[in-house]
Scaffold this motif. Structure first.
Motif, short mmCIF file in Angstrom:
data_model
loop_
_atom_site.label_atom_id
_atom_site.label_comp_id
_atom_site.label_asym_id
_atom_site.label_seq_id
_atom_site.Cartn_x
_atom_site.Cartn_y
_atom_site.Cartn_z
N ARG A 24 34.28 -50.28 37.42
CA ARG A 24 32.98 -50.02 36.78
C ARG A 24 33.14 -49.94 35.27
O ARG A 24 32.31 -50.48 34.52
CB ARG A 24 32.37 -48.75 37.34
N ARG A 74 24.40 -48.44 38.40
CA ARG A 74 25.43 -47.71 39.15
C ARG A 74 26.68 -48.54 39.35
O ARG A 74 27.79 -48.02 39.31
CB ARG A 74 24.85 -47.30 40.50
N VAL A 75 26.50 -49.84 39.54
CA VAL A 75 27.64 -50.73 39.77
C VAL A 75 27.67 -51.85 38.73
O VAL A 75 28.71 -52.11 38.14
CB VAL A 75 27.58 -51.35 41.19
N SER A 124 33.95 -52.59 43.96
CA SER A 124 32.98 -52.53 42.87
C SER A 124 32.67 -51.10 42.44
O SER A 124 32.22 -50.87 41.33
CB SER A 124 31.69 -53.25 43.24
N ARG A 125 32.93 -50.14 43.31
CA ARG A 125 32.63 -48.75 42.98
C ARG A 125 33.84 -47.97 42.47
O ARG A 125 33.73 -46.78 42.18
CB ARG A 125 32.01 -48.07 44.19
N THR A 146 32.08 -53.96 48.19
CA THR A 146 31.40 -52.68 47.90
C THR A 146 32.40 -51.62 47.49
O THR A 146 32.19 -50.90 46.50
CB THR A 146 30.61 -52.22 49.15
#
Length: 98
Positions: free
Chosen positions: A21, A56-57, A15-16, A12
Motif C-alpha cells: 500500500r 484503502r487499497v 494488495s493489503r 486481495t
C-alpha cells in the motif's frame, strides 16, 4: 503456512500488505507530480488541476476541472470551430500509457 484458494484471494491479500500500500501511494504521488507538471506547461485559464487521492487499497490520479466534459476534452481532445484539437493526455502520459 498460508493457504489461498484462488488468485483473487492472493491479490486481495497482497494488495493489503502495508508495504505494498505504501509503495502504491508513493508511486501515485510521483506520477501525480508528473501530471501536474505537464498540465502546468499548458495552463491557460487556471481552472484545471491534478489531484491524487489514496483509497484503502488503490490510489487515484484525477484531472479535475469545472465539468467532467472539460476534463475529458483536455485529456482526449475535442472539436473547436470544426477542427480537431488534440488531447494533452495528462493522466494517460503520467501513467506511462501514452
Amino acid at each position: 503456512m498460508v493457504q489461498l484458494d484462488s488468485a483473487r484471494k492472493l491479490n486481495t491479500t497482497v494488495s493489503r500488505l502495508p508495504n505494498v500500500r505504501a509503495a502504491v501511494s508513493k508511486e501515485a504521488d510521483k506520477r501525480g507530480k508528473r501530471a501536474s507538471a505537464k498540465l502546468a506547461s499548458h495552463f491557460r485559464t487556471g481552472r484545471s488541476s491534478v489531484v491524487v487521492k489514496h483509497g484503502r487499497v488503490d490510489s487515484y490520479i484525477i484531472l479535475r476541472d469545472e465539468s467532467w466534459k472539460s476534463a475529458m476534452s483536455i485529456e482526449f481532445g475535442h472539436t473547436w470551430k470544426g477542427r480537431h484539437v488534440n488531447g494533452l493526455y495528462i493522466i494517460t502520459g503520467a501513467a506511462g500509457l501514452a
